[in-house]
Design a protein around this motif. Structure first.
Motif, PDB file in Angstrom:
ATOM      1  N   ASP A 208      42.505  42.223  49.909  1.00 51.67           N
ATOM      2  CA  ASP A 208      43.105  41.083  49.197  1.00 51.67           C
ATOM      3  C   ASP A 208      44.178  41.544  48.212  1.00 51.67           C
ATOM      4  OD1 ASP A 208      41.491  39.419  50.593  1.00 51.67           O
ATOM      5  OD2 ASP A 208      40.114  38.955  48.961  1.00 51.67           O
ATOM      6  N   PHE A 209      45.073  42.386  48.696  1.00 50.22           N
ATOM      7  CA  PHE A 209      46.113  42.948  47.827  1.00 50.22           C
ATOM      8  C   PHE A 209      47.261  41.967  47.682  1.00 50.22           C
ATOM      9  CE2 PHE A 209      49.834  45.462  46.829  1.00 50.22           C
ATOM     10  CZ  PHE A 209      49.367  46.404  45.927  1.00 50.22           C
ATOM     11  N   ARG A 210      47.657  41.710  46.428  1.00 51.38           N
ATOM     12  CA  ARG A 210      48.779  40.808  46.138  1.00 51.38           C
ATOM     13  C   ARG A 210      49.618  41.392  45.013  1.00 51.38           C
ATOM     14  NH1 ARG A 210      44.426  37.632  45.584  1.00 51.38           N
ATOM     15  NH2 ARG A 210      44.922  36.987  43.453  1.00 51.38           N
ATOM     16  N   MET A 211      50.909  41.049  45.023  1.00 44.20           N
ATOM     17  CA  MET A 211      51.824  41.447  43.958  1.00 44.20           C
ATOM     18  C   MET A 211      52.400  40.186  43.311  1.00 44.20           C
ATOM     19  SD  MET A 211      53.927  44.656  45.647  1.00 44.20           S
ATOM     20  CE  MET A 211      54.808  44.965  44.111  1.00 44.20           C
ATOM     21  N   PHE A 222      43.944  43.050  43.345  1.00 38.58           N
ATOM     22  CA  PHE A 222      43.188  43.398  44.547  1.00 38.58           C
ATOM     23  C   PHE A 222      41.739  43.641  44.189  1.00 38.58           C
ATOM     24  CE2 PHE A 222      45.137  47.172  42.771  1.00 38.58           C
ATOM     25  CZ  PHE A 222      44.099  48.085  42.706  1.00 38.58           C
ATOM     26  N   ASP A 223      40.890  43.725  45.230  1.00 36.60           N
ATOM     27  CA  ASP A 223      39.471  44.059  45.088  1.00 36.60           C
ATOM     28  C   ASP A 223      39.267  45.490  45.565  1.00 36.60           C
ATOM     29  OD1 ASP A 223      38.988  41.487  44.236  1.00 36.60           O
ATOM     30  OD2 ASP A 223      38.298  40.767  46.194  1.00 36.60           O
ATOM     31  N   ASP A 234      31.215  50.826  37.472  1.00 37.57           N
ATOM     32  CA  ASP A 234      32.314  49.919  37.800  1.00 37.57           C
ATOM     33  C   ASP A 234      33.441  50.042  36.773  1.00 37.57           C
ATOM     34  OD1 ASP A 234      30.671  49.164  39.812  1.00 37.57           O
ATOM     35  OD2 ASP A 234      30.304  47.118  39.096  1.00 37.57           O
ATOM     36  N   GLN A 235      33.080  50.200  35.502  1.00 37.61           N
ATOM     37  CA  GLN A 235      34.088  50.322  34.455  1.00 37.61           C
ATOM     38  C   GLN A 235      34.902  51.605  34.618  1.00 37.61           C
ATOM     39  OE1 GLN A 235      30.872  49.610  33.946  1.00 37.61           O
ATOM     40  NE2 GLN A 235      31.070  47.425  33.413  1.00 37.61           N
ATOM     41  N   GLU A 236      34.228  52.696  34.997  1.00 36.52           N
ATOM     42  CA  GLU A 236      34.941  53.966  35.198  1.00 36.52           C
ATOM     43  C   GLU A 236      35.871  53.881  36.397  1.00 36.52           C
ATOM     44  OE1 GLU A 236      31.664  57.158  33.421  1.00 36.52           O
ATOM     45  OE2 GLU A 236      31.556  56.504  35.514  1.00 36.52           O
ATOM     46  N   ASN A 257      39.196  44.011  40.772  1.00 38.36           N
ATOM     47  CA  ASN A 257      37.804  43.576  40.739  1.00 38.36           C
ATOM     48  C   ASN A 257      36.978  44.561  41.558  1.00 38.36           C
ATOM     49  OD1 ASN A 257      35.463  41.865  40.454  1.00 38.36           O
ATOM     50  ND2 ASN A 257      35.837  41.173  42.553  1.00 38.36           N
ATOM     51  N   VAL A 258      36.055  45.255  40.907  1.00 43.87           N
ATOM     52  CA  VAL A 258      35.251  46.277  41.583  1.00 43.87           C
ATOM     53  C   VAL A 258      34.021  45.624  42.201  1.00 43.87           C
ATOM     54  CG1 VAL A 258      33.983  48.429  41.324  1.00 43.87           C
ATOM     55  CG2 VAL A 258      36.076  48.047  39.990  1.00 43.87           C
TER      56      VAL A 258
END
Length: 263
Positions: A208-211, A222-223, A234-236, A257-258
């Motif tokens: 889901d990559f968007r610019m 993106f995810d 997830d934060q790292e 979003n991880v």
């Protein structure tokens, strides 16, 4: 030990009970195997447990009759331990589907099945819900070219859902994710970002990559999917990806979003 009185009628009733329970165990085991039901298999194990405990009661009666041994209390203690052990095994087998467990390997074919259709660029976020034998529902995200007519893409999705119902005997709900394919800059940037992320760890994938360009910077949205039990939090992961994207271009800002993969 309590005083026990021997009667043949008691032995006869117990023998009938053993026979009925033994048949019931075989019946439920065969049915559970046929419909792939852990609950029916657990019921079969429970019936076989009754066969063993009732047989122990018969044994204690016969020991009293012919050997004059009153072992009823000892047998009762052994039976109680056997019942508790059997109960733990049954709970272990039946709780897993209720709490949640990994999907069956053949169900993972859903992703390959959906991606095999023309107009589908990729899939992600496959979730399977099991509501009992032959009662399953699945949802998946399918990436489609953003320049396709929405009605055309919708027709493809509808056809896949109908075909999946016949092939997998389950309801499949497909969420449509438009992906830019005719913009060379977006696709090239996505490839460069994926390469940088693979430098962090090859196990991380993106979708889901968007610019989205702004007056001061460009958001790369993106995810990022990481394996279950990944070595980083997830934060790292998010921080490392943001740093890598900023190093790629000072005007890029990663909105990531991880997600954790459970398949």
């Amino acid at each position: 030990p309590e005083e026990v009185y021997f009667k043949w009628i008691s032995v006869l009733i117990l023998l009938i009970s053993v026979g009925v329970k033994f048949w019931l165990s075989l019946f439920n085991r065969k049915l559970g195997s046929r419909i792939n039901s852990k609950v029916m298999e657990a019921t079969a194990a429970d019936a076989m447990g009754d066969v063993m405990t009732t047989s122990a009661a018969i044994l204690s009666l016969l020991a009293l009759k012919y050997l004059n041994w009153n072992i009823d209390g000892i047998v009762g203690l052994a039976v109680s331990v056997a019942v508790m052990y059997g109960g733990l095994n049954i709970a272990k087998d039946t709780l897993a589907p209720l709490i949640g467990e990994a999907i069956e390997p053949e169900v993972e074919e859903i992703s390959n099945f959906v991606e095999g259709y023309e107009g589908i660029l990729g899939t992600h976020d496959l979730i399977v819900h099991n509501y009992g034998p032959s009662h399953s529902m699945a949802s998946i995200h399918a990436e489609v070219p953003s320049n396709y007519d929405p009605e055309y893409s919708h027709e493809i999705i509808d056809r896949i859902e109908r075909d999946a119902a016949k092939k997998f005997n389950m309801m499949l709900v497909i969420h449509m994710d438009p992906v830019v394919t005719d913009d060379g800059v977006t696709e090239e940037t996505r490839r460069r970002v994926q390469t940088l992320i693979h430098c962090i760890d090859d196990a991380i994938d993106i979708h889901d990559f968007r610019m989205v360009a702004g007056p001061t910077h460009t958001n790369l949205i993106f995810d990022a999917v990481v394996p279950f039990g990944f070595r980083l939090t997830d934060q790292e992961v998010e921080q490392k990806i943001r740093s890598a994207v900023r190093a790629l271009d000072g005007n890029y800002y990663a909105v990531v979003n991880v997600e954790r993969s459970y398949t």
